[in-house]
Design a protein around this motif. Structure first.
Motif, PDB file in Angstrom:
ATOM      1  N   MET A 112       0.832  -1.167   0.000  1.00  0.00           N
ATOM      2  CA  MET A 112       0.000   0.000   0.000  1.00  0.00           C
ATOM      3  C   MET A 112       0.887   1.245   0.000  1.00  0.00           C
ATOM      4  SD  MET A 112      -3.226   0.279   2.509  1.00  0.00           S
ATOM      5  CE  MET A 112      -4.743   0.120   1.669  1.00  0.00           C
ATOM      6  N   LEU A 113       0.473   2.283  -0.683  1.00  0.00           N
ATOM      7  CA  LEU A 113       1.253   3.506  -0.769  1.00  0.00           C
ATOM      8  C   LEU A 113       1.083   4.362   0.477  1.00  0.00           C
ATOM      9  CD1 LEU A 113       0.496   4.530  -4.446  1.00  0.00           C
ATOM     10  CD2 LEU A 113       2.544   3.426  -3.567  1.00  0.00           C
ATOM     11  N   ASP A 114       2.162   5.063   0.827  1.00  0.00           N
ATOM     12  CA  ASP A 114       2.087   6.002   1.937  1.00  0.00           C
ATOM     13  C   ASP A 114       1.321   7.236   1.490  1.00  0.00           C
ATOM     14  OD1 ASP A 114       3.551   4.303   3.486  1.00  0.00           O
ATOM     15  OD2 ASP A 114       5.451   5.280   3.094  1.00  0.00           O
ATOM     16  N   VAL A 115       0.739   7.932   2.441  1.00  0.00           N
ATOM     17  CA  VAL A 115      -0.073   9.106   2.159  1.00  0.00           C
ATOM     18  C   VAL A 115       0.627  10.341   2.729  1.00  0.00           C
ATOM     19  CG1 VAL A 115      -2.295  10.197   2.569  1.00  0.00           C
ATOM     20  CG2 VAL A 115      -2.173   7.726   2.240  1.00  0.00           C
ATOM     21  N   VAL A 116       0.788  11.379   1.894  1.00  0.00           N
ATOM     22  CA  VAL A 116       1.341  12.654   2.359  1.00  0.00           C
ATOM     23  C   VAL A 116       0.173  13.572   2.671  1.00  0.00           C
ATOM     24  CG1 VAL A 116       2.760  14.646   1.760  1.00  0.00           C
ATOM     25  CG2 VAL A 116       3.389  12.378   0.916  1.00  0.00           C
ATOM     26  N   ARG A 117       0.171  14.155   3.861  1.00  0.00           N
ATOM     27  CA  ARG A 117      -0.918  15.054   4.257  1.00  0.00           C
ATOM     28  C   ARG A 117      -0.416  16.057   5.276  1.00  0.00           C
ATOM     29  NH1 ARG A 117      -4.940  10.909   7.037  1.00  0.00           N
ATOM     30  NH2 ARG A 117      -4.426   9.825   5.160  1.00  0.00           N
ATOM     31  N   GLU A 118      -1.242  17.071   5.509  1.00  0.00           N
ATOM     32  CA  GLU A 118      -0.959  18.067   6.526  1.00  0.00           C
ATOM     33  C   GLU A 118      -1.922  17.842   7.682  1.00  0.00           C
ATOM     34  OE1 GLU A 118      -1.170  22.466   6.125  1.00  0.00           O
ATOM     35  OE2 GLU A 118       0.561  22.134   4.820  1.00  0.00           O
ATOM     36  N   VAL A 119      -1.380  17.706   8.889  1.00  0.00           N
ATOM     37  CA  VAL A 119      -2.209  17.474  10.078  1.00  0.00           C
ATOM     38  C   VAL A 119      -1.733  18.382  11.205  1.00  0.00           C
ATOM     39  CG1 VAL A 119      -2.679  15.055   9.494  1.00  0.00           C
ATOM     40  CG2 VAL A 119      -0.746  15.616  10.969  1.00  0.00           C
ATOM     41  N   CYS A 120      -2.579  18.555  12.210  1.00  0.00           N
ATOM     42  CA  CYS A 120      -2.172  19.288  13.411  1.00  0.00           C
ATOM     43  C   CYS A 120      -1.121  18.460  14.154  1.00  0.00           C
ATOM     44  CB  CYS A 120      -3.364  19.534  14.322  1.00  0.00           C
ATOM     45  SG  CYS A 120      -4.528  20.721  13.657  1.00  0.00           S
ATOM     46  N   ALA A 121      -0.202  19.125  14.816  1.00  0.00           N
ATOM     47  CA  ALA A 121       0.899  18.441  15.504  1.00  0.00           C
ATOM     48  C   ALA A 121       0.407  17.406  16.512  1.00  0.00           C
ATOM     49  CB  ALA A 121       1.800  19.455  16.183  1.00  0.00           C
ATOM     50  N   VAL A 122      -0.736  17.648  17.150  1.00  0.00           N
ATOM     51  CA  VAL A 122      -1.251  16.717  18.150  1.00  0.00           C
ATOM     52  C   VAL A 122      -1.650  15.375  17.520  1.00  0.00           C
ATOM     53  CG1 VAL A 122      -3.680  17.402  18.111  1.00  0.00           C
ATOM     54  CG2 VAL A 122      -2.661  16.603  20.245  1.00  0.00           C
ATOM     55  N   LEU A 123      -1.853  15.323  16.209  1.00  0.00           N
ATOM     56  CA  LEU A 123      -2.259  14.090  15.531  1.00  0.00           C
ATOM     57  C   LEU A 123      -1.096  13.305  14.932  1.00  0.00           C
ATOM     58  CD1 LEU A 123      -5.463  15.419  13.754  1.00  0.00           C
ATOM     59  CD2 LEU A 123      -5.289  14.133  15.893  1.00  0.00           C
ATOM     60  N   VAL A 124       0.136  13.760  15.122  1.00  0.00           N
ATOM     61  CA  VAL A 124       1.304  13.040  14.611  1.00  0.00           C
ATOM     62  C   VAL A 124       1.476  11.762  15.424  1.00  0.00           C
ATOM     63  CG1 VAL A 124       3.804  13.125  14.317  1.00  0.00           C
ATOM     64  CG2 VAL A 124       2.430  15.130  13.792  1.00  0.00           C
ATOM     65  N   LEU A 125       1.741  10.655  14.726  1.00  0.00           N
ATOM     66  CA  LEU A 125       1.833   9.339  15.355  1.00  0.00           C
ATOM     67  C   LEU A 125       3.237   8.764  15.249  1.00  0.00           C
ATOM     68  CD1 LEU A 125      -1.405   7.872  13.773  1.00  0.00           C
ATOM     69  CD2 LEU A 125      -1.161   8.902  16.036  1.00  0.00           C
ATOM     70  N   ARG A 126       3.536   7.837  16.149  1.00  0.00           N
ATOM     71  CA  ARG A 126       4.799   7.109  16.081  1.00  0.00           C
ATOM     72  C   ARG A 126       4.876   6.385  14.738  1.00  0.00           C
ATOM     73  NH1 ARG A 126       5.386   2.472  20.318  1.00  0.00           N
ATOM     74  NH2 ARG A 126       3.426   2.097  19.274  1.00  0.00           N
TER      75      ARG A 126
END
Length: 91
Positions: free
Chosen positions: A1-15
């Motif tokens: 599966m391909l990775d997805v590039v997106r813009e998110v709020c810093a609080v939603l960044v995951l390990r």
């Protein structure tokens, strides 16, 4: 599966996400919530190849993320406020 590039709020960044900071991509090893001295919420991202980075929870960051779903877990701010977060299940 391909990775997805997106813009998110810093609080939603995951390990496991790759974040773009000052033009370079860095792997996120972990994140935690903290407070500014003034009382505002801040995210501390632990990165694989540099020192931790502190940023406001609402700051928009560009991430590359594997689109596989993650299980929600509950974490708490230092003063006990519950916050919705997501965790990656380890094999």
């Amino acid at each position: 599966m391909l990775d997805v590039v997106r813009e998110v709020c810093a609080v939603l960044v995951l390990r496991g996400d790759l974040v773009r900071i000052r033009g370079c991509w860095h792997e996120v090893r972990g994140s935690r919530l903290d407070r500014f001295v003034t009382g505002g919420a801040v995210v501390v991202l632990t990165l694989a190849d540099r020192r931790p980075v502190r940023m406001p929870v609402f700051l928009r960051v560009t991430v590359i993320r594997d689109p596989a779903p993650r299980a929600p877990v509950a974490t708490h701010l230092p003063d006990g406020d519950p916050v919705a977060r997501y965790a990656v299940e380890s094999p």
